[in-house]
Design an enzyme around this catalytic site. Structure first.
Site, PDB file in Angstrom:
ATOM      1  N   CYS A 140      31.812 -65.178   1.863  1.00  0.00           N
ATOM      2  CA  CYS A 140      31.316 -64.317   0.797  1.00  0.00           C
ATOM      3  C   CYS A 140      31.946 -62.955   1.013  1.00  0.00           C
ATOM      4  O   CYS A 140      31.580 -62.235   1.944  1.00  0.00           O
ATOM      5  CB  CYS A 140      29.792 -64.218   0.818  1.00  0.00           C
ATOM      6  SG  CYS A 140      29.132 -63.120  -0.457  1.00  0.00           S
TER       7      CYS A 140
ATOM      8  N   GLU B  99      33.637 -65.625  -5.908  1.00  0.00           N
ATOM      9  CA  GLU B  99      34.439 -66.472  -5.039  1.00  0.00           C
ATOM     10  C   GLU B  99      35.699 -66.875  -5.780  1.00  0.00           C
ATOM     11  O   GLU B  99      35.750 -66.857  -7.014  1.00  0.00           O
ATOM     12  CB  GLU B  99      33.644 -67.697  -4.603  1.00  0.00           C
ATOM     13  CG  GLU B  99      34.264 -68.472  -3.455  1.00  0.00           C
ATOM     14  CD  GLU B  99      34.576 -67.604  -2.250  1.00  0.00           C
ATOM     15  OE1 GLU B  99      35.744 -67.146  -2.160  1.00  0.00           O
ATOM     16  OE2 GLU B  99      33.674 -67.371  -1.429  1.00  0.00           O
TER      17      GLU B  99
END
Length: 267
Positions: free
Chosen positions: A2, A124
């Protein structure tokens, strides 16, 4: 992994969702005044920047009905207390759920300084096969029902040689659930509201007691929206970084025969 996320909820919504008491808190307690002073929506939060976190409040009087959580500001980039020179230590923005209890970098924080990191969602990148010649496709991953989520996090205070202190943190990640796997093989650990107190309780609960909370969220929690590569630049901080685009080399929808409908097709 992340590496970017967003927090765009109004401040009152953040306070209510996490049942926060007033006033700052930090490992070095160097904040002054309301931690939310100057709070604004942030669409592109990147490593090394300050992030909002939620920690267990100091002990209260028995029977008190005051909130038992406080907000704090951390640098996103974890520094273990034993590091001598940050310039010689790699930037750590994530901790793996599978190994955080044993790793020297995170062992103390897992036992004593577990935190929650409020987020409206995260970003992402899906990396296409090299032979396709396509660039990585960015996705804005947000809760399907809207609102906030709480990432599991760890906090540590670093004391430099000159006596100054810096509160730092990392987001815990785990193996991706089936729905998210077409984009990436890792995703943040999400702590459910009913488990907030359990996760934050470092006084009576050891890491082994909360290990079961470090799991992938259910497949239907998030939805994925393809966005432009404007999100790649930290300087792009406006809501336009979340504007939907047509995905390039989009993966097939989960549970389908391979047909893709671009936006939201993965979840």
């Amino acid at each position: 992994m992340c590496g970017r996320f967003a927090l765009i909820a109004p401040v009152d919504q953040v306070r209510e969702a996490f049942n926060l008491m007033d006033g700052p808190i930090g490992m070095s307690a160097h904040g002054v005044g309301d931690i939310f002073k100057g709070y604004a929506a942030r669409y592109n939060i990147a490593p090394t920047q300050p992030i909002l976190a939620v920690a267990q409040a100091p002990s209260r009087l028995p029977g008190s009905n005051l909130p038992d959580r406080q907000a704090c500001l951390l640098r996103w980039g974890f520094l273990p207390a034993w590091v001598k020179d940050p310039r010689d230590f790699p930037l750590i923005i994530n901790a793996r759920a599978e190994t955080a209890q044993e790793k020297a970098s995170f062992r103390a924080a897992m036992r004593h300084r577990r935190i929650l990191i409020p987020a409206s969602g995260f970003y992402e990148w899906r990396r296409p096969p090299k032979e396709s010649g396509n660039k990585p496709q960015a996705y804005w991953i947000r809760p399907r029902s809207g609102g906030l989520v709480a990432f599991a996090g760890l906090m540590e205070s670093f004391a430099s040689a000159d006596g100054s202190q810096l509160d730092t943190g990392a987001i815990i990640t785990t193996a991706a659930n089936e729905a998210f796997r077409p984009i990436h093989d890792r995703m943040p650990v999400v702590i459910e509201p009913e488990d907030f107190s359990r996760w934050l309780d470092c006084r009576t609960l050891e890491p082994r007691d909360v290990q079961a909370l470090m799991r992938p969220p259910p497949d239907d929690v998030f939805e994925a929206i393809p966005v432009s590569d404007r999100i790649n630049k930290v300087a792009n901080m406006g809501p336009d970084v979340q504007a939907p685009v047509t995905a390039v080399d989009a993966p097939p929808a989960v549970g389908t025969s391979g047909k893709s409908d671009d936006q939201l097709s993965l979840f």
